[in-house]
Motif scaffolding. Structure first.
Motif, mmCIF file in Angstrom:
data_model
loop_
_atom_site.group_PDB
_atom_site.id
_atom_site.type_symbol
_atom_site.label_atom_id
_atom_site.label_comp_id
_atom_site.label_asym_id
_atom_site.label_seq_id
_atom_site.Cartn_x
_atom_site.Cartn_y
_atom_site.Cartn_z
ATOM 1 N N ALA A 7 0.826 -1.202 0.000
ATOM 2 C CA ALA A 7 0.000 0.000 0.000
ATOM 3 C C ALA A 7 0.857 1.248 0.000
ATOM 4 C CB ALA A 7 -0.926 0.007 1.225
ATOM 5 N N ALA A 8 0.548 2.167 -0.925
ATOM 6 C CA ALA A 8 1.308 3.416 -0.986
ATOM 7 C C ALA A 8 1.110 4.240 0.285
ATOM 8 C CB ALA A 8 0.881 4.223 -2.207
ATOM 9 N N LEU A 9 -0.016 4.024 0.988
ATOM 10 C CA LEU A 9 -0.271 4.734 2.247
ATOM 11 C C LEU A 9 0.858 4.502 3.242
ATOM 12 C CD1 LEU A 9 -2.323 6.298 4.101
ATOM 13 C CD2 LEU A 9 -3.196 4.061 4.771
ATOM 14 N N SER A 10 1.431 3.318 3.217
ATOM 15 C CA SER A 10 2.497 2.973 4.147
ATOM 16 C C SER A 10 3.791 3.723 3.866
ATOM 17 C CB SER A 10 2.765 1.464 4.092
ATOM 18 O OG SER A 10 1.585 0.736 4.376
ATOM 19 N N MET A 11 3.889 4.336 2.680
ATOM 20 C CA MET A 11 5.128 5.004 2.299
ATOM 21 C C MET A 11 5.181 6.461 2.743
ATOM 22 S SD MET A 11 6.685 2.560 1.049
ATOM 23 C CE MET A 11 8.114 3.589 0.738
ATOM 24 N N VAL A 12 4.056 7.020 3.137
ATOM 25 C CA VAL A 12 4.010 8.443 3.490
ATOM 26 C C VAL A 12 5.001 8.802 4.588
ATOM 27 C CG1 VAL A 12 2.549 10.305 4.384
ATOM 28 C CG2 VAL A 12 1.637 8.710 2.695
ATOM 29 N N PRO A 13 5.105 8.029 5.691
ATOM 30 C CA PRO A 13 6.038 8.419 6.757
ATOM 31 C C PRO A 13 7.481 8.524 6.290
ATOM 32 C CG PRO A 13 4.525 6.738 7.542
ATOM 33 C CD PRO A 13 4.337 6.836 6.064
ATOM 34 N N TYR A 14 7.863 7.725 5.287
ATOM 35 C CA TYR A 14 9.243 7.752 4.833
ATOM 36 C C TYR A 14 9.559 9.016 4.040
ATOM 37 C CZ TYR A 14 9.001 2.895 6.258
ATOM 38 O OH TYR A 14 8.823 1.750 6.984
ATOM 39 N N SER A 15 8.522 9.703 3.557
ATOM 40 C CA SER A 15 8.738 10.978 2.881
ATOM 41 C C SER A 15 8.770 12.137 3.865
ATOM 42 C CB SER A 15 7.631 11.208 1.842
ATOM 43 O OG SER A 15 6.364 11.313 2.464
ATOM 44 N N LEU A 16 8.480 11.851 5.140
ATOM 45 C CA LEU A 16 8.512 12.864 6.202
ATOM 46 C C LEU A 16 9.371 12.348 7.352
ATOM 47 C CD1 LEU A 16 4.703 13.731 6.188
ATOM 48 C CD2 LEU A 16 6.528 15.146 5.260
ATOM 49 N N PRO A 17 10.664 12.147 7.119
ATOM 50 C CA PRO A 17 11.518 11.532 8.138
ATOM 51 C C PRO A 17 11.673 12.372 9.395
ATOM 52 C CG PRO A 17 12.853 12.400 6.335
ATOM 53 C CD PRO A 17 11.421 12.504 5.895
ATOM 54 N N MET A 18 11.323 13.665 9.327
ATOM 55 C CA MET A 18 11.459 14.502 10.518
ATOM 56 C C MET A 18 10.341 14.243 11.542
ATOM 57 S SD MET A 18 9.525 15.829 8.070
ATOM 58 C CE MET A 18 10.803 16.417 6.971
ATOM 59 N N LEU A 19 9.299 13.499 11.125
ATOM 60 C CA LEU A 19 8.188 13.194 12.022
ATOM 61 C C LEU A 19 8.271 11.733 12.439
ATOM 62 C CD1 LEU A 19 5.271 14.977 10.105
ATOM 63 C CD2 LEU A 19 6.694 15.885 11.954
ATOM 64 N N SER A 20 8.420 11.483 13.726
ATOM 65 C CA SER A 20 8.552 10.096 14.183
ATOM 66 C C SER A 20 7.199 9.412 14.300
ATOM 67 C CB SER A 20 9.263 10.054 15.531
ATOM 68 O OG SER A 20 8.527 10.778 16.506
ATOM 69 N N HIS A 21 6.149 10.164 14.638
ATOM 70 C CA HIS A 21 4.803 9.614 14.792
ATOM 71 C C HIS A 21 3.842 10.456 13.963
ATOM 72 C CE1 HIS A 21 6.789 7.661 18.088
ATOM 73 N NE2 HIS A 21 5.685 7.081 18.533
ATOM 74 N N MET A 22 2.827 9.800 13.411
ATOM 75 C CA MET A 22 1.828 10.552 12.635
ATOM 76 C C MET A 22 0.590 9.701 12.406
ATOM 77 S SD MET A 22 3.618 10.438 8.857
ATOM 78 C CE MET A 22 5.261 10.704 9.545
ATOM 79 N N LEU A 23 -0.491 10.386 12.083
ATOM 80 C CA LEU A 23 -1.727 9.753 11.639
ATOM 81 C C LEU A 23 -1.920 10.146 10.181
ATOM 82 C CD1 LEU A 23 -4.481 8.328 11.922
ATOM 83 C CD2 LEU A 23 -5.390 10.459 12.858
ATOM 84 N N VAL A 24 -1.828 9.174 9.274
ATOM 85 C CA VAL A 24 -1.933 9.451 7.846
ATOM 86 C C VAL A 24 -3.355 9.177 7.387
ATOM 87 C CG1 VAL A 24 -1.077 8.892 5.548
ATOM 88 C CG2 VAL A 24 0.483 8.852 7.501
ATOM 89 N N VAL A 25 -3.950 10.149 6.695
ATOM 90 C CA VAL A 25 -5.306 10.022 6.164
ATOM 91 C C VAL A 25 -5.233 10.229 4.655
ATOM 92 C CG1 VAL A 25 -7.682 10.842 6.263
ATOM 93 C CG2 VAL A 25 -6.234 10.965 8.309
ATOM 94 N N SER A 26 -5.547 9.181 3.907
ATOM 95 C CA SER A 26 -5.524 9.249 2.447
ATOM 96 C C SER A 26 -6.945 9.388 1.924
ATOM 97 C CB SER A 26 -4.869 7.992 1.869
ATOM 98 O OG SER A 26 -4.921 7.998 0.456
ATOM 99 N N ILE A 27 -7.187 10.433 1.148
ATOM 100 C CA ILE A 27 -8.507 10.686 0.574
ATOM 101 C C ILE A 27 -8.445 10.401 -0.924
ATOM 102 C CG2 ILE A 27 -10.369 12.345 0.261
ATOM 103 C CD1 ILE A 27 -9.863 11.726 3.167
ATOM 104 N N GLY A 28 -9.047 9.313 -1.347
ATOM 105 C CA GLY A 28 -9.095 8.970 -2.760
ATOM 106 C C GLY A 28 -10.415 9.370 -3.383
ATOM 107 N N LEU A 29 -10.623 8.956 -4.611
ATOM 108 C CA LEU A 29 -11.864 9.273 -5.307
ATOM 109 C C LEU A 29 -12.980 8.306 -4.947
ATOM 110 C CD1 LEU A 29 -10.415 10.137 -8.839
ATOM 111 C CD2 LEU A 29 -11.015 11.708 -6.969
ATOM 112 N N THR A 30 -12.634 7.069 -4.622
ATOM 113 C CA THR A 30 -13.641 6.062 -4.284
ATOM 114 C C THR A 30 -13.428 5.462 -2.898
ATOM 115 O OG1 THR A 30 -12.340 4.307 -5.337
ATOM 116 C CG2 THR A 30 -13.976 5.454 -6.700
ATOM 117 N N GLU A 31 -12.327 5.799 -2.254
ATOM 118 C CA GLU A 31 -12.024 5.217 -0.948
ATOM 119 C C GLU A 31 -11.118 6.149 -0.158
ATOM 120 O OE1 GLU A 31 -10.330 0.924 0.676
ATOM 121 O OE2 GLU A 31 -9.243 1.958 -0.924
#
Length: 302
Positions: free
Chosen positions: A135-159
């Motif tokens: 899942a590409a959702l799992s890759m978001v934290p690696y693009s923000l290495p300065m943040l150790s913890h986060m809540l990622v919310v992905s808004i798609g067109l159908t999901e």
């Protein structure tokens, strides 16, 4: 999952201290036709793109009809992955590696592929650890290495989907998926994104994700809410609207949400067969368990 060849994880979280990753990992992204290689956070674009030969759609979902599929995948993947590390240069094999099968799913990716990957990457090449993702959702934290913890919310067109990340690792038990429908009289913006009485609203998915996360990391995750996805291009107001509603809900934090409004026993005669598909059970979110988080809410702006 843990392989006999070494340490690996498929959506398995190992939260540690509240510290960012010291060395960004290597990313190996498989598509249907290419292998894209680079260092997460260091390369805005893939450093190398290797063309994959003899591939057809859903190639990696097909389990070979042989008694030893691991060996077959090993013979196919070994020269490709070794070539990728030769092009990445010295030092790459000392980093953790993330293998992303874009467009595939955990349940359809054969286990034999994972075993073959472990044999090549850990035994042959010598990387310290492998994290397999679909899942590409799992890759978001690696693009923000300065943040150790986060809540990622992905808004798609159908999901829409959301997940908590802690200390550079995904917490798979916090993953929530919410269907997104076209807006109409029955499916308004309010009901799909902000309605506490709708168990399938985006804000309810966020609350369920937080409730499923360990108590000790909730305040760190909610202080870094990251929105992403193509749906934000059509509705850029979504992040601010959800954060505002989230603050309002957690400020009260005193009653369960999304309780069942009706007792199924009163909807059907006692002797009449009940179609299980006609009944929907919503697991209530207990806001008491999230009390005190309202001051910690923070939105990470792009």
């Amino acid at each position: 999952r843990t392989s006999l060849h070494g340490s690996s994880s498929r959506r398995i979280a190992r939260p540690t201290a509240v510290t960012p990753q010291s060395r960004p990992p290597v990313l190996l992204e498989f598509t249907e036709t290419t292998l894209r290689c680079g260092i997460v956070g260091a390369d805005p674009l893939p450093k190398h793109i290797i063309t994959l030969e003899t591939l057809v759609p859903i190639f990696f979902e097909s389990e070979p009809s042989t008694k030893d599929p691991i060996s077959l995948w090993y013979r196919y993947l070994a020269p490709i992955l070794k070539h990728a590390y030769q092009r990445l240069g010295l030092g790459a094999k000392e980093r953790k590696v993330i293998v992303l099968f874009r467009g595939y799913h955990d349940t359809t990716l054969p286990r034999s592929i994972e075993e073959a990957l472990m044999a090549v990457l850990i035994v042959d090449i010598g990387v310290p650890a492998v994290n397999l993702q679909c899942a590409a959702l799992s890759m978001v934290p690696y693009s923000l290495p300065m943040l150790s913890h986060m809540l990622v919310v992905s808004i798609g067109l159908t999901e829409a989907s959301c997940q908590v990340h802690a200390s550079g690792e995904n917490l798979p038990f916090t993953y929530q998926s919410i269907p997104i429908k076209e807006e109409n009289a029955d499916n308004t913006f309010q009901s799909m994104y902000l309605d506490f009485s709708n168990p399938n609203s985006v804000i309810m998915g966020i609350l369920k994700s937080l409730e499923a996360s360990p108590i000790t990391i909730r305040k760190f995750a909610i202080s870094n809410i990251v929105f992403c996805g193509t749906g934000l291009f059509k509705k850029p107001q979504i992040p601010l609207a959800i954060v505002k509603q989230l603050k309002s809900a957690l400020a009260k934090a005193n009653v369960p949400l999304a309780k069942a409004k009706a007792n199924p026993r009163t909807l059907f005669p006692e002797r009449e067969p009940v179609d299980p598909a006609a009944l929907k059970t919503a697991v209530p979110v207990n806001l008491k368990s999230l009390a005190g988080l309202e001051p910690e809410i923070g939105l990470v702006k792009p």
